[in-house]
Design a protein around this motif. Structure first.
Motif, PDB file in Angstrom:
ATOM      1  N   THR A  22       0.830  -1.212   0.000  1.00  0.00           N
ATOM      2  CA  THR A  22       0.000   0.000   0.000  1.00  0.00           C
ATOM      3  C   THR A  22       0.864   1.261   0.000  1.00  0.00           C
ATOM      4  O   THR A  22       0.326   2.372  -0.076  1.00  0.00           O
ATOM      5  N   GLN A  23       2.164   1.093   0.090  1.00  0.00           N
ATOM      6  CA  GLN A  23       3.056   2.253   0.098  1.00  0.00           C
ATOM      7  C   GLN A  23       3.086   2.926  -1.271  1.00  0.00           C
ATOM      8  O   GLN A  23       3.098   2.255  -2.313  1.00  0.00           O
ATOM      9  N   ASN A  24       3.111   4.249  -1.276  1.00  0.00           N
ATOM     10  CA  ASN A  24       3.460   4.974  -2.489  1.00  0.00           C
ATOM     11  C   ASN A  24       4.984   4.986  -2.607  1.00  0.00           C
ATOM     12  O   ASN A  24       5.689   5.306  -1.646  1.00  0.00           O
ATOM     13  N   ILE A  25       5.474   4.630  -3.767  1.00  0.00           N
ATOM     14  CA  ILE A  25       6.906   4.456  -3.966  1.00  0.00           C
ATOM     15  C   ILE A  25       7.517   5.777  -4.424  1.00  0.00           C
ATOM     16  O   ILE A  25       7.109   6.355  -5.439  1.00  0.00           O
ATOM     17  N   THR A  26       8.516   6.268  -3.681  1.00  0.00           N
ATOM     18  CA  THR A  26       9.102   7.584  -3.952  1.00  0.00           C
ATOM     19  C   THR A  26      10.490   7.512  -4.574  1.00  0.00           C
ATOM     20  O   THR A  26      11.098   8.548  -4.828  1.00  0.00           O
ATOM     21  N   GLY A  27      10.996   6.301  -4.797  1.00  0.00           N
ATOM     22  CA  GLY A  27      12.295   6.199  -5.442  1.00  0.00           C
ATOM     23  C   GLY A  27      12.888   4.819  -5.308  1.00  0.00           C
ATOM     24  O   GLY A  27      12.413   3.994  -4.512  1.00  0.00           O
ATOM     25  N   PRO A  28      13.957   4.527  -6.071  1.00  0.00           N
ATOM     26  CA  PRO A  28      14.676   3.254  -5.962  1.00  0.00           C
ATOM     27  C   PRO A  28      15.872   3.377  -5.028  1.00  0.00           C
ATOM     28  O   PRO A  28      16.405   4.465  -4.822  1.00  0.00           O
ATOM     29  N   GLU A  29      16.305   2.252  -4.453  1.00  0.00           N
ATOM     30  CA  GLU A  29      17.466   2.264  -3.560  1.00  0.00           C
ATOM     31  C   GLU A  29      18.020   0.852  -3.422  1.00  0.00           C
ATOM     32  O   GLU A  29      17.351  -0.131  -3.733  1.00  0.00           O
ATOM     33  N   HIS A  30      19.281   0.749  -2.962  1.00  0.00           N
ATOM     34  CA  HIS A  30      19.900  -0.545  -2.695  1.00  0.00           C
ATOM     35  C   HIS A  30      19.097  -1.309  -1.635  1.00  0.00           C
ATOM     36  O   HIS A  30      18.452  -0.715  -0.776  1.00  0.00           O
ATOM     37  N   LEU A  31      19.195  -2.631  -1.712  1.00  0.00           N
ATOM     38  CA  LEU A  31      18.494  -3.494  -0.749  1.00  0.00           C
ATOM     39  C   LEU A  31      18.767  -3.099   0.695  1.00  0.00           C
ATOM     40  O   LEU A  31      17.844  -2.977   1.511  1.00  0.00           O
ATOM     41  N   HIS A  49      19.109 -13.369  -0.248  1.00  0.00           N
ATOM     42  CA  HIS A  49      18.986 -13.494   1.210  1.00  0.00           C
ATOM     43  C   HIS A  49      18.817 -12.141   1.900  1.00  0.00           C
ATOM     44  O   HIS A  49      18.381 -12.078   3.063  1.00  0.00           O
ATOM     45  N   LEU A  50      19.142 -11.055   1.212  1.00  0.00           N
ATOM     46  CA  LEU A  50      19.016  -9.722   1.809  1.00  0.00           C
ATOM     47  C   LEU A  50      17.582  -9.197   1.791  1.00  0.00           C
ATOM     48  O   LEU A  50      17.265  -8.235   2.496  1.00  0.00           O
ATOM     49  N   TRP A  51      16.724  -9.827   1.014  1.00  0.00           N
ATOM     50  CA  TRP A  51      15.351  -9.339   0.854  1.00  0.00           C
ATOM     51  C   TRP A  51      14.591  -9.375   2.179  1.00  0.00           C
ATOM     52  O   TRP A  51      13.878  -8.438   2.522  1.00  0.00           O
ATOM     53  N   GLU A  52      14.753 -10.434   2.940  1.00  0.00           N
ATOM     54  CA  GLU A  52      13.961 -10.600   4.161  1.00  0.00           C
ATOM     55  C   GLU A  52      14.181  -9.456   5.142  1.00  0.00           C
ATOM     56  O   GLU A  52      13.223  -8.990   5.779  1.00  0.00           O
ATOM     57  N   ASN A  53      15.387  -8.969   5.272  1.00  0.00           N
ATOM     58  CA  ASN A  53      15.695  -7.918   6.249  1.00  0.00           C
ATOM     59  C   ASN A  53      15.736  -6.515   5.651  1.00  0.00           C
ATOM     60  O   ASN A  53      16.024  -5.549   6.352  1.00  0.00           O
ATOM     61  N   SER A  54      15.446  -6.411   4.379  1.00  0.00           N
ATOM     62  CA  SER A  54      15.404  -5.089   3.752  1.00  0.00           C
ATOM     63  C   SER A  54      14.132  -4.352   4.171  1.00  0.00           C
ATOM     64  O   SER A  54      13.102  -4.973   4.452  1.00  0.00           O
ATOM     65  N   ASN A  55      14.197  -3.035   4.200  1.00  0.00           N
ATOM     66  CA  ASN A  55      13.005  -2.227   4.484  1.00  0.00           C
ATOM     67  C   ASN A  55      12.228  -1.853   3.231  1.00  0.00           C
ATOM     68  O   ASN A  55      11.175  -1.211   3.323  1.00  0.00           O
ATOM     69  N   ALA A  56      12.741  -2.208   2.043  1.00  0.00           N
ATOM     70  CA  ALA A  56      12.070  -1.850   0.795  1.00  0.00           C
ATOM     71  C   ALA A  56      10.660  -2.424   0.751  1.00  0.00           C
ATOM     72  O   ALA A  56      10.426  -3.564   1.164  1.00  0.00           O
ATOM     73  N   CYS A  57       9.733  -1.626   0.224  1.00  0.00           N
ATOM     74  CA  CYS A  57       8.346  -2.101   0.130  1.00  0.00           C
ATOM     75  C   CYS A  57       8.112  -2.956  -1.104  1.00  0.00           C
ATOM     76  O   CYS A  57       7.067  -3.604  -1.234  1.00  0.00           O
ATOM     77  N   ALA A  58       9.078  -2.951  -2.021  1.00  0.00           N
ATOM     78  CA  ALA A  58       8.920  -3.732  -3.249  1.00  0.00           C
ATOM     79  C   ALA A  58      10.296  -4.019  -3.836  1.00  0.00           C
ATOM     80  O   ALA A  58      11.267  -3.305  -3.562  1.00  0.00           O
ATOM     81  N   ALA A  59      10.340  -5.075  -4.634  1.00  0.00           N
ATOM     82  CA  ALA A  59      11.586  -5.435  -5.308  1.00  0.00           C
ATOM     83  C   ALA A  59      11.285  -5.868  -6.732  1.00  0.00           C
ATOM     84  O   ALA A  59      10.310  -6.580  -6.984  1.00  0.00           O
ATOM     85  N   ILE A  60      12.132  -5.417  -7.652  1.00  0.00           N
ATOM     86  CA  ILE A  60      12.105  -5.898  -9.028  1.00  0.00           C
ATOM     87  C   ILE A  60      13.078  -7.071  -9.098  1.00  0.00           C
ATOM     88  O   ILE A  60      14.251  -6.937  -8.741  1.00  0.00           O
ATOM     89  N   VAL A  61      12.599  -8.226  -9.548  1.00  0.00           N
ATOM     90  CA  VAL A  61      13.359  -9.471  -9.425  1.00  0.00           C
ATOM     91  C   VAL A  61      13.431 -10.168 -10.779  1.00  0.00           C
ATOM     92  O   VAL A  61      12.409 -10.321 -11.456  1.00  0.00           O
ATOM     93  N   SER A  62      14.623 -10.607 -11.161  1.00  0.00           N
ATOM     94  CA  SER A  62      14.755 -11.411 -12.379  1.00  0.00           C
ATOM     95  C   SER A  62      13.981 -12.715 -12.214  1.00  0.00           C
ATOM     96  O   SER A  62      13.999 -13.338 -11.144  1.00  0.00           O
ATOM     97  N   ASP A  63      13.289 -13.133 -13.268  1.00  0.00           N
ATOM     98  CA  ASP A  63      12.336 -14.243 -13.132  1.00  0.00           C
ATOM     99  C   ASP A  63      12.988 -15.614 -12.977  1.00  0.00           C
ATOM    100  O   ASP A  63      12.293 -16.612 -12.772  1.00  0.00           O
ATOM    101  N   ASN A  64      14.319 -15.679 -13.051  1.00  0.00           N
ATOM    102  CA  ASN A  64      14.987 -16.959 -12.805  1.00  0.00           C
ATOM    103  C   ASN A  64      15.340 -17.157 -11.334  1.00  0.00           C
ATOM    104  O   ASN A  64      15.914 -18.177 -10.955  1.00  0.00           O
TER     105      ASN A  64
END
Length: 328
Positions: A22-31, A49-64
């Motif tokens: 539900t967050q409005n995304i205001t920019g991209p940043e490192h994990l 493995h860094l995704w779980e502890n990241s504060n990012a509300c979303a991630a763009i992920v390669s499909d493999n």
């Protein structure tokens, strides 16, 4: 401040949205650095493995990659996370420095120069005799364009750049700060009284969509032309000597250099801090590893590394053998 919903970003990327935020995304940043209103990207499995502890509300992920959304944290699966992130970065890029007037009163423009429609020329620029500048060109403050140079439409030239006489530049190019184009080539011959300077009376020709990084140099030819083909991308602190010819879409990373009369085919990649001997030809699609010294021609499609540069597989075997000798 710009902001977008996760659905708006997914529409741009044409990806597969899994989960929601539900967050409005205001920019991209490192994990590791992302805040709760920022999006990140994961293109390599070693970062999953860094995704779980990241504060990012979303991630763009390669499909493999195998990765799951979390509470109020979504993922967008795409074919290539790096290319997708480039589109997101474009969404959030800041505006370029603004001009109060299109042609600054301190700019010196020769009466014979032709300036296209919609150009912007900043403070203390110099545009010489018989220069032709296409439509929509931007010259930031303190740029010098010398006589009989031609610059194509929508090219952007950043401060401190000097483009010497008779240079030809295509459309949609970008020259970053303090680029030097068309200076004399480096040529001397010894005689009884010292060194004789060899005149360089050629020019430089640069294709369309070429980008040259800060503090890089492209020297003019002894005769004929030094040529950079369409789509070439040159990093900072790169040297391209007289009479070099680069094919289309070549890449040269920082602190690399070409000696005189080197020829690169299409799609050649030169790694950082590599040096290429004069009169060498490197074939289409070849790769020169970082820090290598190329002393002989490289066939198309080959990867070479080391000093002197050798085909990658052979060099790796040598390195393994040397490592074993060290343990003997």
């Amino acid at each position: 401040m710009k902001s977008y919903t996760i659905n708006e970003i997914n529409t741009l990327l044409n990806g597969e949205l899994i989960g929601n935020t539900t967050q409005n995304i205001t920019g991209p940043e490192h994990l590791e650095k992302a805040r709760t209103n920022e999006i990140t990207f994961i293109g390599n499995k070693k970062y999953v493995h860094l995704w779980e502890n990241s504060n990012a509300c979303a991630a763009i992920v390669s499909d493999n990659l195998t990765i799951e959304p979390l509470k109020n944290r979504a993922i967008i699966k795409v074919k290539n996370a790096d290319l997708a992130m480039a589109k997101v970065l474009d969404l959030f890029k800041p505006t370029l420095p603004q001009f109060d007037v299109d042609l600054h009163p301190t700019a010196v423009i020769h009466e014979t120069a032709k300036i296209g429609a919609g150009c912007k020329i900043g403070a203390n620029c110099y545009v010489g005799k018989d220069v032709e500048i296409g439509d929509g060109v931007i010259l930031y403050p303190n740029v010098a364009i010398f006589d009989a140079t031609i610059i194509g439409d929508r090219t952007v030239v950043w401060s401190g750049t000097v483009i010497r006489e008779r240079t030809e530049v295509g459309t949609d190019c970008i020259f970053h700060s303090n680029v030097s184009i068309g200076a004399d080539g480096f040529g001397y011959r010894p005689e009884s009284k010292g060194l004789v300077k060899i005149p360089h009376i050629g020019n430089v020709k640069i294709g369309n969509n070429v980008e040259i990084g800060a503090n890089s140099s492209v020297d003019r030819a002894k005769f004929s032309s030094t040529i950079l083909g369409d789509g070439c991308k040159i990093d900072n602190l790169v040297q391209i000597a007289h009479n070099c010819i680069l094919g289309r879409s070549c890449i040269m990373a920082g602190s690399s250099g070409l000696a005189g009369s080197v020829t690169l085919g299409d799609g050649v990649v030169i790694g950082g801090a590599s040096s290429i001997k004069d009169h060498i030809t490197i074939g289409d699609g070849a790769v020169v590893g970082g820090g290598s010294g190329v002393m002989s021609d490289v066939p198309a499609g080959k990867t070479v590394v080391g000093y002197p540069a050798t085909e990658a597989r052979d060099m790796f075997r040598q390195w393994v053998a040397l490592k074993k000798l060290g343990k003997g």
